[in-house]
Design a protein around this motif. Structure first.
Motif, PDB file in Angstrom:
ATOM      1  N   ARG A   1       9.784  -3.168  -2.875  1.00 27.94           N
ATOM      2  CA  ARG A   1       9.061  -2.083  -2.196  1.00 27.94           C
ATOM      3  C   ARG A   1       9.712  -0.731  -2.539  1.00 27.94           C
ATOM      4  O   ARG A   1       9.022   0.239  -2.858  1.00 27.94           O
ATOM      5  CB  ARG A   1       9.072  -2.325  -0.681  1.00 27.94           C
ATOM      6  N   SER A   2      11.033  -0.680  -2.496  1.00 24.91           N
ATOM      7  CA  SER A   2      11.755   0.559  -2.842  1.00 24.91           C
ATOM      8  C   SER A   2      11.544   0.931  -4.300  1.00 24.91           C
ATOM      9  O   SER A   2      11.362   2.114  -4.629  1.00 24.91           O
ATOM     10  CB  SER A   2      13.250   0.389  -2.568  1.00 24.91           C
ATOM     11  N   THR A   3      11.551  -0.052  -5.173  1.00 23.30           N
ATOM     12  CA  THR A   3      11.331   0.203  -6.592  1.00 23.30           C
ATOM     13  C   THR A   3       9.928   0.745  -6.827  1.00 23.30           C
ATOM     14  O   THR A   3       9.734   1.666  -7.628  1.00 23.30           O
ATOM     15  CB  THR A   3      11.561  -1.084  -7.408  1.00 23.30           C
ATOM     16  N   ALA A   4       8.953   0.196  -6.114  1.00 25.11           N
ATOM     17  CA  ALA A   4       7.570   0.681  -6.243  1.00 25.11           C
ATOM     18  C   ALA A   4       7.484   2.154  -5.856  1.00 25.11           C
ATOM     19  O   ALA A   4       6.785   2.936  -6.526  1.00 25.11           O
ATOM     20  CB  ALA A   4       6.636  -0.159  -5.380  1.00 25.11           C
ATOM     21  N   LYS A   5       8.195   2.548  -4.823  1.00 26.83           N
ATOM     22  CA  LYS A   5       8.188   3.952  -4.405  1.00 26.83           C
ATOM     23  C   LYS A   5       8.816   4.848  -5.473  1.00 26.83           C
ATOM     24  O   LYS A   5       8.327   5.954  -5.736  1.00 26.83           O
ATOM     25  CB  LYS A   5       8.925   4.112  -3.074  1.00 26.83           C
TER      26      LYS A   5
ATOM     27  N   LYS B   1       4.147  -2.559 -12.267  1.00 24.99           N
ATOM     28  CA  LYS B   1       3.965  -3.400 -11.086  1.00 24.99           C
ATOM     29  C   LYS B   1       3.172  -4.660 -11.437  1.00 24.99           C
ATOM     30  O   LYS B   1       3.491  -5.755 -10.961  1.00 24.99           O
ATOM     31  CB  LYS B   1       3.253  -2.625  -9.981  1.00 24.99           C
ATOM     32  N   ASN B   2       2.162  -4.508 -12.274  1.00 22.67           N
ATOM     33  CA  ASN B   2       1.385  -5.677 -12.712  1.00 22.67           C
ATOM     34  C   ASN B   2       2.258  -6.644 -13.494  1.00 22.67           C
ATOM     35  O   ASN B   2       2.131  -7.857 -13.373  1.00 22.67           O
ATOM     36  CB  ASN B   2       0.184  -5.245 -13.554  1.00 22.67           C
TER      37      ASN B   2
ATOM     38  N   ALA C   1       2.799  -8.639  -4.168  1.00 22.19           N
ATOM     39  CA  ALA C   1       1.727  -7.695  -4.492  1.00 22.19           C
ATOM     40  C   ALA C   1       1.655  -6.583  -3.448  1.00 22.19           C
ATOM     41  O   ALA C   1       1.500  -5.404  -3.784  1.00 22.19           O
ATOM     42  CB  ALA C   1       0.394  -8.424  -4.594  1.00 22.19           C
ATOM     43  N   SER C   2       1.802  -6.949  -2.191  1.00 26.75           N
ATOM     44  CA  SER C   2       1.781  -5.954  -1.119  1.00 26.75           C
ATOM     45  C   SER C   2       2.980  -5.004  -1.210  1.00 26.75           C
ATOM     46  O   SER C   2       2.836  -3.795  -1.067  1.00 26.75           O
ATOM     47  CB  SER C   2       1.754  -6.663   0.236  1.00 26.75           C
ATOM     48  N   ALA C   3       4.158  -5.575  -1.452  1.00 23.15           N
ATOM     49  CA  ALA C   3       5.371  -4.749  -1.564  1.00 23.15           C
ATOM     50  C   ALA C   3       5.259  -3.762  -2.715  1.00 23.15           C
ATOM     51  O   ALA C   3       5.718  -2.624  -2.623  1.00 23.15           O
ATOM     52  CB  ALA C   3       6.603  -5.643  -1.756  1.00 23.15           C
ATOM     53  N   LEU C   4       4.611  -4.185  -3.776  1.00 20.22           N
ATOM     54  CA  LEU C   4       4.465  -3.335  -4.960  1.00 20.22           C
ATOM     55  C   LEU C   4       3.288  -2.371  -4.825  1.00 20.22           C
ATOM     56  O   LEU C   4       3.151  -1.446  -5.626  1.00 20.22           O
ATOM     57  CB  LEU C   4       4.283  -4.186  -6.209  1.00 20.22           C
ATOM     58  N   GLY C   5       2.445  -2.619  -3.826  1.00 20.85           N
ATOM     59  CA  GLY C   5       1.256  -1.806  -3.684  1.00 20.85           C
ATOM     60  C   GLY C   5       0.242  -2.119  -4.763  1.00 20.85           C
ATOM     61  O   GLY C   5      -0.540  -1.271  -5.171  1.00 20.85           O
ATOM     62  N   ALA C   6       0.277  -3.372  -5.223  1.00 22.21           N
ATOM     63  CA  ALA C   6      -0.610  -3.783  -6.329  1.00 22.21           C
ATOM     64  C   ALA C   6      -1.890  -4.405  -5.780  1.00 22.21           C
ATOM     65  O   ALA C   6      -1.945  -4.928  -4.709  1.00 22.21           O
ATOM     66  CB  ALA C   6       0.114  -4.790  -7.226  1.00 22.21           C
TER      67      ALA C   6
END
Length: 164
Positions: free
Chosen positions: A102-106, A120-121, A159-164
């Motif tokens: 989640r932090s990495t996605a941000k 992310k994919n 997927a949710s943590a990544l916002g994917a």
């Protein structure tokens, strides 16, 4: 195009840990013994190797893979993951891995918005390959299911943590 120089050292450390953490989250969700762990680890390694030879991979993915294929990058990523999961029970390993993803996605969204989605994919793809690497349940390699309910749930959580 984003690459290693687009990020601070701390951000980059988190980014190169992300492919490992995606696999760890799946493995922790439904551990299936020594052979299963080996198969899951090999699936993660094969995903990295495939990205290294993929001429169509974007620059950020290529930069991460190139760094992970150096002794320094590999050691840095492994040491970072070790610190994240150190002393954690399996459920906590999954939770910690999801928090880091989640932090990495941000970081990706803020620093490399054009490359964030493909990266992310790619992380989700790695998690899927790890989930499919070894059948869960069954007896002596017979029966069981390719992807367990726990792994499917964890794929959704990733997927949710990544916002994917």
């Amino acid at each position: 195009m984003a690459n290693k120089s687009s990020f601070t050292a701390e951000q980059w450390d988190r980014i190169i840990q992300a492919p490992l953490l995606a696999g760890f989250a799946i493995s922790a969700a439904d551990p299936n013994g020594f052979i299963g762990a080996l198969k899951e680890g090999m699936a993660s390694a094969e995903a990295l190797s495939a990205a290294k030879t993929d001429g169509g991979a974007d620059e950020l993915i290529q930069s991460v893979v190139d760094d992970l294929f150096t002794p320094e990058g590999r050691t840095s990523a492994r040491e970072g993951v070790r610190k994240i999961i150190q002393g954690a029970a399996l459920d906590d390993i999954k939770i910690r891995a999801l928090e880091e993803l989640r932090s990495t996605a941000k970081i990706l969204d803020a620093t490399a918005p054009l490359e964030a989605r493909p990266f992310k994919n790619w992380l989700s793809h790695i998690a899927r390959l790890v989930a499919e690497a070894s059948a869960e349940g069954g007896f002596l390699g017979f029966g069981g299911e390719q992807v367990s309910a726990s792994e499917r749930a964890t794929l959704s959580e990733i997927a949710s943590a990544l916002g994917a």
